[in-house]
Design a protein around this motif. Structure first.
Motif, PDB file in Angstrom:
ATOM      1  N   LEU A 134       0.850  -1.201   0.000  1.00 53.84           N
ATOM      2  CA  LEU A 134       0.000   0.000   0.000  1.00 53.84           C
ATOM      3  C   LEU A 134       0.877   1.240   0.000  1.00 53.84           C
ATOM      4  O   LEU A 134       1.772   1.384   0.833  1.00 53.84           O
ATOM      5  CB  LEU A 134      -0.916   0.011   1.226  1.00 53.84           C
ATOM      6  CG  LEU A 134      -2.029   1.059   1.185  1.00 53.84           C
ATOM      7  CD1 LEU A 134      -3.158   0.614   0.256  1.00 53.84           C
ATOM      8  CD2 LEU A 134      -2.600   1.323   2.583  1.00 53.84           C
ATOM      9  N   PHE A 136       0.684   5.363   0.335  1.00 51.04           N
ATOM     10  CA  PHE A 136      -0.263   6.361   0.826  1.00 51.04           C
ATOM     11  C   PHE A 136       0.452   7.610   1.297  1.00 51.04           C
ATOM     12  O   PHE A 136       1.669   7.610   1.507  1.00 51.04           O
ATOM     13  CB  PHE A 136      -1.126   5.789   1.964  1.00 51.04           C
ATOM     14  CG  PHE A 136      -0.329   5.346   3.157  1.00 51.04           C
ATOM     15  CD1 PHE A 136       0.274   4.097   3.176  1.00 51.04           C
ATOM     16  CD2 PHE A 136      -0.164   6.176   4.261  1.00 51.04           C
ATOM     17  CE1 PHE A 136       1.028   3.677   4.276  1.00 51.04           C
ATOM     18  CE2 PHE A 136       0.587   5.778   5.361  1.00 51.04           C
ATOM     19  CZ  PHE A 136       1.185   4.526   5.362  1.00 51.04           C
ATOM     20  N   ASN A 138      -0.270  10.852   4.150  1.00 50.64           N
ATOM     21  CA  ASN A 138      -1.072  11.528   5.170  1.00 50.64           C
ATOM     22  C   ASN A 138      -0.646  12.991   5.140  1.00 50.64           C
ATOM     23  O   ASN A 138       0.500  13.297   5.465  1.00 50.64           O
ATOM     24  CB  ASN A 138      -0.781  10.963   6.561  1.00 50.64           C
ATOM     25  CG  ASN A 138      -0.984   9.450   6.633  1.00 50.64           C
ATOM     26  OD1 ASN A 138      -1.817   8.898   5.919  1.00 50.64           O
ATOM     27  ND2 ASN A 138      -0.219   8.776   7.494  1.00 50.64           N
ATOM     28  N   ALA A 143      -5.003  14.049   9.353  1.00 50.08           N
ATOM     29  CA  ALA A 143      -4.820  12.877   8.506  1.00 50.08           C
ATOM     30  C   ALA A 143      -3.763  11.940   9.082  1.00 50.08           C
ATOM     31  O   ALA A 143      -3.454  10.905   8.495  1.00 50.08           O
ATOM     32  CB  ALA A 143      -4.440  13.292   7.087  1.00 50.08           C
ATOM     33  N   GLY A 144      -3.197  12.301  10.237  1.00 53.45           N
ATOM     34  CA  GLY A 144      -2.300  11.372  10.933  1.00 53.45           C
ATOM     35  C   GLY A 144      -0.823  11.598  10.713  1.00 53.45           C
ATOM     36  O   GLY A 144      -0.015  10.741  11.063  1.00 53.45           O
ATOM     37  N   VAL A 155       3.969   0.700   2.622  1.00 52.68           N
ATOM     38  CA  VAL A 155       3.997  -0.405   3.585  1.00 52.68           C
ATOM     39  C   VAL A 155       3.748  -1.689   2.813  1.00 52.68           C
ATOM     40  O   VAL A 155       2.841  -1.767   1.981  1.00 52.68           O
ATOM     41  CB  VAL A 155       2.919  -0.231   4.682  1.00 52.68           C
ATOM     42  CG1 VAL A 155       2.827  -1.481   5.552  1.00 52.68           C
ATOM     43  CG2 VAL A 155       3.214   0.994   5.555  1.00 52.68           C
ATOM     44  N   ASN A 261      -5.950  12.079   3.255  1.00 49.03           N
ATOM     45  CA  ASN A 261      -5.170  10.883   2.952  1.00 49.03           C
ATOM     46  C   ASN A 261      -5.316  10.592   1.479  1.00 49.03           C
ATOM     47  O   ASN A 261      -6.426  10.664   0.942  1.00 49.03           O
ATOM     48  CB  ASN A 261      -5.667   9.677   3.759  1.00 49.03           C
ATOM     49  CG  ASN A 261      -5.603   9.912   5.256  1.00 49.03           C
ATOM     50  OD1 ASN A 261      -6.620  10.158   5.902  1.00 49.03           O
ATOM     51  ND2 ASN A 261      -4.409   9.886   5.810  1.00 49.03           N
ATOM     52  N   ILE A 263      -4.479   7.495  -1.153  1.00 49.61           N
ATOM     53  CA  ILE A 263      -4.179   6.064  -1.077  1.00 49.61           C
ATOM     54  C   ILE A 263      -4.129   5.498  -2.491  1.00 49.61           C
ATOM     55  O   ILE A 263      -5.015   5.784  -3.305  1.00 49.61           O
ATOM     56  CB  ILE A 263      -5.286   5.351  -0.254  1.00 49.61           C
ATOM     57  CG1 ILE A 263      -5.274   5.856   1.205  1.00 49.61           C
ATOM     58  CG2 ILE A 263      -5.126   3.842  -0.315  1.00 49.61           C
ATOM     59  CD1 ILE A 263      -6.595   5.691   1.919  1.00 49.61           C
ATOM     60  N   HIS A 265      -4.551   2.164  -4.275  1.00 53.04           N
ATOM     61  CA  HIS A 265      -5.001   0.780  -4.080  1.00 53.04           C
ATOM     62  C   HIS A 265      -4.492  -0.105  -5.211  1.00 53.04           C
ATOM     63  O   HIS A 265      -4.629   0.247  -6.385  1.00 53.04           O
ATOM     64  CB  HIS A 265      -6.530   0.716  -4.080  1.00 53.04           C
ATOM     65  CG  HIS A 265      -7.167   1.360  -2.891  1.00 53.04           C
ATOM     66  ND1 HIS A 265      -7.269   0.729  -1.683  1.00 53.04           N
ATOM     67  CD2 HIS A 265      -7.711   2.586  -2.715  1.00 53.04           C
ATOM     68  CE1 HIS A 265      -7.868   1.532  -0.807  1.00 53.04           C
ATOM     69  NE2 HIS A 265      -8.141   2.665  -1.409  1.00 53.04           N
ATOM     70  N   LEU A 284      -9.126  10.950   0.450  1.00 51.58           N
ATOM     71  CA  LEU A 284     -10.117  11.103   1.518  1.00 51.58           C
ATOM     72  C   LEU A 284      -9.815  12.358   2.329  1.00 51.58           C
ATOM     73  O   LEU A 284      -8.963  12.333   3.219  1.00 51.58           O
ATOM     74  CB  LEU A 284     -10.079   9.874   2.443  1.00 51.58           C
ATOM     75  CG  LEU A 284     -10.509   8.540   1.834  1.00 51.58           C
ATOM     76  CD1 LEU A 284     -10.075   7.362   2.708  1.00 51.58           C
ATOM     77  CD2 LEU A 284     -12.022   8.500   1.637  1.00 51.58           C
TER      78      LEU A 284
ATOM     79  N   THR B 289      -4.359   8.946  15.726  1.00 57.67           N
ATOM     80  CA  THR B 289      -5.214   9.276  14.585  1.00 57.67           C
ATOM     81  C   THR B 289      -5.272   8.090  13.626  1.00 57.67           C
ATOM     82  O   THR B 289      -4.255   7.447  13.367  1.00 57.67           O
ATOM     83  CB  THR B 289      -4.634  10.499  13.845  1.00 57.67           C
ATOM     84  OG1 THR B 289      -4.458  11.539  14.796  1.00 57.67           O
ATOM     85  CG2 THR B 289      -5.563  10.977  12.756  1.00 57.67           C
ATOM     86  N   ILE B 290      -6.439   7.809  13.115  1.00 61.23           N
ATOM     87  CA  ILE B 290      -6.593   6.796  12.072  1.00 61.23           C
ATOM     88  C   ILE B 290      -6.059   7.418  10.785  1.00 61.23           C
ATOM     89  O   ILE B 290      -6.562   8.441  10.339  1.00 61.23           O
ATOM     90  CB  ILE B 290      -8.077   6.402  11.930  1.00 61.23           C
ATOM     91  CG1 ILE B 290      -8.589   5.805  13.249  1.00 61.23           C
ATOM     92  CG2 ILE B 290      -8.270   5.442  10.769  1.00 61.23           C
ATOM     93  CD1 ILE B 290     -10.104   5.661  13.316  1.00 61.23           C
ATOM     94  N   ALA B 291      -5.012   6.819  10.209  1.00 56.49           N
ATOM     95  CA  ALA B 291      -4.335   7.462   9.076  1.00 56.49           C
ATOM     96  C   ALA B 291      -4.483   6.637   7.800  1.00 56.49           C
ATOM     97  O   ALA B 291      -5.303   5.720   7.721  1.00 56.49           O
ATOM     98  CB  ALA B 291      -2.876   7.716   9.425  1.00 56.49           C
ATOM     99  N   GLY B 292      -3.694   6.988   6.779  1.00 58.17           N
ATOM    100  CA  GLY B 292      -3.846   6.417   5.446  1.00 58.17           C
ATOM    101  C   GLY B 292      -3.694   4.913   5.380  1.00 58.17           C
ATOM    102  O   GLY B 292      -4.424   4.246   4.650  1.00 58.17           O
ATOM    103  N   PHE B 293      -2.742   4.362   6.145  1.00 58.38           N
ATOM    104  CA  PHE B 293      -2.568   2.913   6.091  1.00 58.38           C
ATOM    105  C   PHE B 293      -3.821   2.197   6.594  1.00 58.38           C
ATOM    106  O   PHE B 293      -4.305   1.255   5.965  1.00 58.38           O
ATOM    107  CB  PHE B 293      -1.341   2.471   6.902  1.00 58.38           C
ATOM    108  CG  PHE B 293      -1.173   0.978   6.917  1.00 58.38           C
ATOM    109  CD1 PHE B 293      -0.783   0.303   5.774  1.00 58.38           C
ATOM    110  CD2 PHE B 293      -1.442   0.237   8.060  1.00 58.38           C
ATOM    111  CE1 PHE B 293      -0.659  -1.090   5.761  1.00 58.38           C
ATOM    112  CE2 PHE B 293      -1.321  -1.152   8.067  1.00 58.38           C
ATOM    113  CZ  PHE B 293      -0.931  -1.802   6.911  1.00 58.38           C
TER     114      PHE B 293
END
Lengths: 318, 318
Positions: A134, A136, A138, A143-144, A155, A261, A263, A265, A284, B289-293
């Motif tokens: 993946l 991505f 942030n 967004a983290g 990752v 974010n 991403i 896919h 997002l 925080t909930i992030a891109g991964f």
């Protein structure tokens, strides 16, 4: 090394990486800026090879997963499954310039960045322990991200996530029923509907999906079939770069520099050659908080109509 | 009325509720405080019936779903499925006191609140359009709340979420294989392992789950089998109240008044009598925080070991 644990009630895997508790925040000298290269680990990729760099890729200093020869698995008790946190976690430094986000890069700069993404995708793909990759970004604290300097991440995991398997199950079922790629048909349906289209460009289509999860969720889809971003051609990267830049620029203007974010896919690595999946970019914006209903049910609640968002973005990309 | 749209690539439903774009934030007089009852819609439940109230339940002024006689479905194009946003969305005002959170209530006050949860669960259960009921609390801005005054929410949907179906599929498969309830066996395995237990109390066990998704994720599980919170007895509510209060108080101290989501998971309504599922309380502190991964893969990365979190909480509940 981290571990990866399976939730026995959902079968989903969770990465437990206690080294990530003390990730750095902006303070003093930026380690990602040109001139501070010695403050990061040695680079895995540098473009161009010599002279002043445009993009650097380094190991994530607080990696969730790390390379190893083999993936061990064990069961510390009944119902409990665990494996070593084997994989890869890299940081792509998008630019040597501290505040130059993708929306404000030149097409040539975005092209170089996308090439770096592809190069690392292909490199990690070669590790036999890797099952899923993946890429991505942030951008912004909501967004983290913990560092301002524009950067992306890649990752590679030793297991395919359940969420990806579910999407694959849906796409495979659709292929079995119809003989066609679900994603290609979604693209065609969105183009036929028209109301959620942002713009069409040679090779790529930008739209707000029918069931957008968040306000201004935006997809960038290739118009010809390819399961993985690792397979993308030089020509497609050159065509994709201005599409990404224009899309991010329109979102920047519509939402006043939103945190988001981005991403990319792709299919799991063992499914790259199957005709079920189409790699795509999902953006997002993080203008709302994921709250208890979303976390408890998995269903999203969005406060924006994708048709209205598309109309706003259509005006801005003109 | 909102609509509910199906994502053709995941089959998950998304609630599109444009009325929620302008939810209120704290400003001036709090509509949930005692004395300001006229500033909300008429109450659906008030405990006690007459005199000064302890808990009030009102329709959510910015409801994601609304009651209707029947659920319409239509297909606005190939691959696009949509239904009317039929259901319920209510706000439970936990207390007349503006800053009295559950961690600092008396056991009797928590008992009254849990009885209100159960009463509304049972009331919504009676609507034949309802397929799934979720009770939850968002405390603090990072957890998605827009108002400070302690309140909870209950949402009843006309469709079972995919995430719930997946959990149900896992539990059903386990039951078919073993003849036992997966959740009861998880509880037993956690008690046998011991290292993630926070405390055991008559009727309920508190633990940090093996595959905790976030630091200090905490579950409260009943020790005897029951699929839905709507089925819980008076005696169990009286026993549960101090367990919830002590758990939230320990989390308050461990994490210095964290923002968190508290979720009461129950089986879908048509599966309440099946022996596959055990209702339970899940608390998710929002310290990361909930992030891109996470958004891209669906896998979570946590920076805390649940064994260490459990050890911290064990000290604090003493």
């Amino acid at each position: 090394m981290s571990t990866i644990r399976q939730d026995p009630t959902t079968k989903e895997w969770v990465i437990v990486a206690t080294n990530r508790a003390h990730r750095p925040r902006d303070s003093g000298t930026c380690p990602f800026c040109a001139g501070n290269e010695s403050r990061t680990d040695p680079e895995l990729l540098r473009i161009p090879d010599g002279g002043e760099w445009q993009v650097r890729v380094i190991p994530n200093g607080f990696a969730a997963l790390s390379p190893a020869d083999r993936v061990g698995r064990w069961e510390p008790g009944p119902l409990f499954r665990e494996m070593a946190g084997v994989g890869h976690h890299e940081v792509i430094i998008d630019t040597p310039v501290h505040d130059r986000t993708m929306a404000f890069m030149s097409d040539e700069e975005v092209t170089v960045l996308l090439r770096a993404f592809r190069a690392r995708h292909q490199a990690l793909r070669a590790d036999p322990n890797v099952r899923y990759i993946l890429i991505f970004k942030n951008q912004g604290e909501n967004a983290g991200t913990s560092l301002t300097h524009p950067h992306s991440q890649i990752v590679a995991t030793p297991v395919a996530p359940l969420h990806v398997r579910q999407k694959y199950r849906v796409a495979t079922g659709y292929y079995d029923d119809t003989g066609r790629c679900l994603y290609c048909d979604v693209l065609e349906a969105e183009r036929a509907a028209g109301v959620r289209l942002v713009f069409d460009s040679p090779g790529f289509t930008v739209f707000e999906p029918f069931a957008s999860q968040v306000p201004f969720e935006t997809w960038i889809m290739p118009q010809h079939h390819q399961a993985s971003f690792g397979q993308v051609s030089d020509g497609d990267i050159t065509r994709l770069a201005p599409v990404v830049r224009r899309t991010l620029r329109a979102l920047h203007e519509a939402l006043d520099d939103p945190h988001f974010n981005l991403i990319i896919h792709s299919a799991p690595v063992e499914d790259e050659d199957k005709p079920y999946y189409l790699w795509h970019v999902q953006i997002l914006p993080r203008v709302a908080t994921i709250a208890g209903f979303e976390l408890g049910s998995g269903m999203r609640v969005t406060s924006a109509s994708p048709e209205e968002s598309a109309s706003v973005l259509r005006e801005l990309v003109r």
